[in-house]
Enzyme design. Structure first.
Site, short mmCIF file in Angstrom:
data_model
loop_
_atom_site.label_atom_id
_atom_site.label_comp_id
_atom_site.label_asym_id
_atom_site.label_seq_id
_atom_site.Cartn_x
_atom_site.Cartn_y
_atom_site.Cartn_z
N GLY A 11 0.85 -1.21 0.00
CA GLY A 11 0.00 0.00 0.00
C GLY A 11 0.87 1.24 0.00
N GLY A 12 1.99 1.15 -0.72
CA GLY A 12 3.01 2.21 -0.69
C GLY A 12 2.54 3.58 -1.16
N GLY A 14 -0.54 4.73 -0.49
CA GLY A 14 -1.68 5.12 0.34
C GLY A 14 -1.33 6.21 1.34
N GLN A 15 -2.35 6.61 2.11
CA GLN A 15 -2.17 7.72 3.07
C GLN A 15 -1.18 7.39 4.18
OE1 GLN A 15 -5.12 9.86 5.19
NE2 GLN A 15 -6.21 7.93 5.45
N ARG A 98 -19.65 -6.68 6.68
CA ARG A 98 -18.38 -6.94 7.39
C ARG A 98 -17.73 -8.25 6.91
NH1 ARG A 98 -18.04 -8.99 12.53
NH2 ARG A 98 -16.06 -8.56 13.55
N GLN A 112 -0.39 -12.87 0.06
CA GLN A 112 0.83 -12.26 0.62
C GLN A 112 1.50 -13.20 1.63
OE1 GLN A 112 0.04 -8.17 1.76
NE2 GLN A 112 -0.42 -7.61 -0.34
N ASP A 159 -3.56 2.17 19.27
CA ASP A 159 -4.52 2.17 20.38
C ASP A 159 -3.78 2.40 21.71
OD1 ASP A 159 -6.72 1.28 18.59
OD2 ASP A 159 -5.42 -0.47 18.43
N ARG A 162 -2.76 5.98 21.92
CA ARG A 162 -3.95 6.79 22.21
C ARG A 162 -4.30 6.71 23.69
NH1 ARG A 162 -7.27 4.38 16.98
NH2 ARG A 162 -6.77 6.06 15.52
N HIS A 187 -7.93 -5.14 17.24
CA HIS A 187 -7.88 -3.72 16.86
C HIS A 187 -9.24 -3.37 16.26
CE1 HIS A 187 -6.91 0.11 15.19
NE2 HIS A 187 -7.26 -0.30 14.00
P1 NAX Z 1 -5.34 4.03 1.68
O1 NAX Z 1 -6.59 3.55 1.03
O2 NAX Z 1 -4.96 5.46 1.63
O3 NAX Z 1 -4.10 3.20 1.11
C1 NAX Z 1 -4.13 1.83 0.95
C2 NAX Z 1 -3.27 1.50 -0.26
O4 NAX Z 1 -3.15 0.09 -0.33
C3 NAX Z 1 -3.88 1.97 -1.58
O5 NAX Z 1 -2.94 2.77 -2.25
C4 NAX Z 1 -4.19 0.67 -2.32
O6 NAX Z 1 -3.97 0.79 -3.72
C5 NAX Z 1 -3.18 -0.27 -1.68
N1 NAX Z 1 -3.53 -1.69 -1.78
C6 NAX Z 1 -4.75 -2.26 -1.68
N2 NAX Z 1 -4.66 -3.58 -1.85
C7 NAX Z 1 -3.36 -3.86 -2.05
C8 NAX Z 1 -2.64 -5.05 -2.32
N3 NAX Z 1 -3.27 -6.23 -2.42
N4 NAX Z 1 -1.31 -4.97 -2.48
C9 NAX Z 1 -0.68 -3.78 -2.40
N5 NAX Z 1 -1.31 -2.62 -2.19
C10 NAX Z 1 -2.63 -2.66 -2.01
O7 NAX Z 1 -5.45 3.51 3.19
P2 NAX Z 1 -4.62 3.96 4.47
O8 NAX Z 1 -5.28 5.11 5.10
O9 NAX Z 1 -3.17 4.06 4.13
O10 NAX Z 1 -4.88 2.71 5.43
C11 NAX Z 1 -4.38 1.44 5.13
C12 NAX Z 1 -4.99 0.40 6.04
O11 NAX Z 1 -4.64 0.65 7.41
C13 NAX Z 1 -6.52 0.35 6.02
O12 NAX Z 1 -6.93 -1.00 5.96
C14 NAX Z 1 -6.91 0.97 7.35
O13 NAX Z 1 -8.17 0.51 7.78
C15 NAX Z 1 -5.80 0.47 8.23
N6 NAX Z 1 -5.58 1.14 9.52
C16 NAX Z 1 -5.16 0.38 10.55
C17 NAX Z 1 -4.85 0.93 11.78
C18 NAX Z 1 -4.37 0.08 12.90
O14 NAX Z 1 -4.19 0.63 14.00
N7 NAX Z 1 -4.15 -1.24 12.77
C19 NAX Z 1 -5.02 2.39 12.02
C20 NAX Z 1 -5.06 3.21 10.78
C21 NAX Z 1 -5.79 2.59 9.62
O15 NAX Z 1 -7.17 2.79 9.80
#
Ligand code: NAX
Length: 325
Positions: A11-12, A14-15, A98, A112, A159, A162, A187
């Site tokens: 997800g390189g 992503g946000q 869900r 993966q 968490d 936080r 989580h």
């Molecule tokens: P984004 O949607 O901004 O980025 C995710 C990126 O992953 C996208 O660029 C997408 O193209 C890519 N992606 C999707 N499937 C993929 C795959 N099979 N192989 C490679 N890349 C892939 O999300 P972001 O805000 O960066 O969040 C990423 C994940 O973290 C989400 O699932 C989010 O729910 C989770 N979180 C987990 C947290 C935790 O504490 N465990 C907290 C923060 C966040 O909510």
């Protein structure tokens, strides 16, 4: 100078990664003397955006960054890696159930997990951030039979951080005054932030705050913090999630110096949690290994909450069981 280590981030583009990869490359993950080769995985549609991230990494001229690989191929991304930060996941779309979310992500983490099994360094340390993080980590672990299951973990450090911040604000102390904070379980909103054993500047936290605040303010605030961030920012937590991912791997690799941290790890049966479930426990780390803190008394209030989050994880595990063959 040490030999570079290969660190994969999925997800390189992503946000979260937009904060995470820069922190990794600057040396915050593994220390100022450890060169890194970043191996960034994305979906084909996001490769152009990933290229932009790589260009910005180049433009930082980080001394420790000895290489960047950008790819949409899991084999290329995971070959010889010693750390895997699995951030990419499928987000929950409008009207999506869900169980559909669990299953769609299940497919990603089966693939993966298999690729880690086949191509990663045998000691690869895996952190799953992408939600549902605990169950995704469980699926990856089960899909990698040749790797040590202990090397699969999920993130509850956000968490944990936080919870530290909430308690520090309430008691008017520094976060560094707070020891022995714990997040138990999933989580998700069933997680149990627990201050039974926590101390604040050497005093029992429970002697400084009342039970009503713990049950009706502290616990729900930490449980719902992700939703509160979305409401305020219009987007989910990103910089704080990246920061927590760095904390998680940093402490696992370099040690927590006796301090308790929270990590979701495969249960060894501690505290009656079924073996193999990826459950967040109080943890200490040293010499690249983690240990679940033993011997804590669990009162009735805590046991109810430990069981509730365990039940949710068992339901998630049942929903994806058939994907594991
Ligand atoms: P984004 O949607 O901004 O980025 C995710 C990126 O992953 C996208 O660029 C997408 O193209 C890519 N992606 C999707 N499937 C993929 C795959 N099979 N192989 C490679 N890349 C892939 O999300 P972001 O805000 O960066 O969040 C990423 C994940 O973290 C989400 O699932 C989010 O729910 C989770 N979180 C987990 C947290 C935790 O504490 N465990 C907290 C923060 C966040 O909510």
């Amino acid at each position: 100078m040490k030999k570079p280590v290969r660190v994969a981030v999925t997800g390189g583009a992503g946000q979260i990664s937009y904060s995470l990869v820069f922190a990794i490359a600057s040396g915050q993950l593994l220390g100022p003397d450890q060169p890194i080769i970043l191996q960034l995985l994305e979906m084909p549609v996001a490769m152009e955006a990933l290229k932009g991230v790589a260009m910005e990494l180049d433009d930082c001229a980080f001394p420790l960054l000895h290489g960047i690989v950008t790819t949409d191929d899991v084999k290329t991304a995971f070959t010889d890696i010693e750390y895997a930060l699995l951030v990419g996941a499928k987000p929950r779309g409008p009207g999506m159930e869900r169980n559909d979310l669990l299953r769609d992500n299940g497919k990603i983490f089966t693939t993966q997990g298999k690729a880690l099994n086949d191509y990663a360094n045998r000691n690869v340390k895996v952190l799953v951030v992408g939600n549902p993080a605990n169950t995704n980590a469980y699926i990856a672990m089960r899909s990698a039979p040749d790797l040590n299951p202990k090397n699969f973990t999920a993130m509850t450090r956000l968490d944990h951080n936080r919870a530290l911040s909430q308690l520090s604000a309430k008691t008017g102390t520094k976060v560094t005054d707070i020891k022995k904070m714990v997040i138990w379980g999933n989580h998700s909103s069933t997680q149990y932030p627990d201050i039974t054993n926590t101390t604040v500047a050497g005093k029992a936290a429970k002697s400084l705050v009342d039970q009503n605040w713990i049950a009706n303010d502290f616990i729900p605030t930490v449980q719902q913090r992700g939703a509160a961030i979305i409401k305020a920012r219009g987007k989910s937590s990103a910089a704080s999630a990246a920061n927590a991912a760095v904390d998680h791997i940093h402490d696992w690799a370099l040690g927590s110096n006796g301090e308790w941290v929270s990590m979701a790890v495969p249960s060894d049966g501690s505290y009656g949690i079924p073996e193999g479930l990826i459950y967040s426990f109080p943890i200490t780390t040293a010499n690249g290994e983690y240990s679940i803190v033993q011997g804590l008394e669990i009162d009735e209030f805590s046991r109810d909450r430990l069981t509730k989050t365990q039940n949710e994880l068992e339901e998630e595990r049942s929903a994806i069981a058939d994907l594991l063959g």
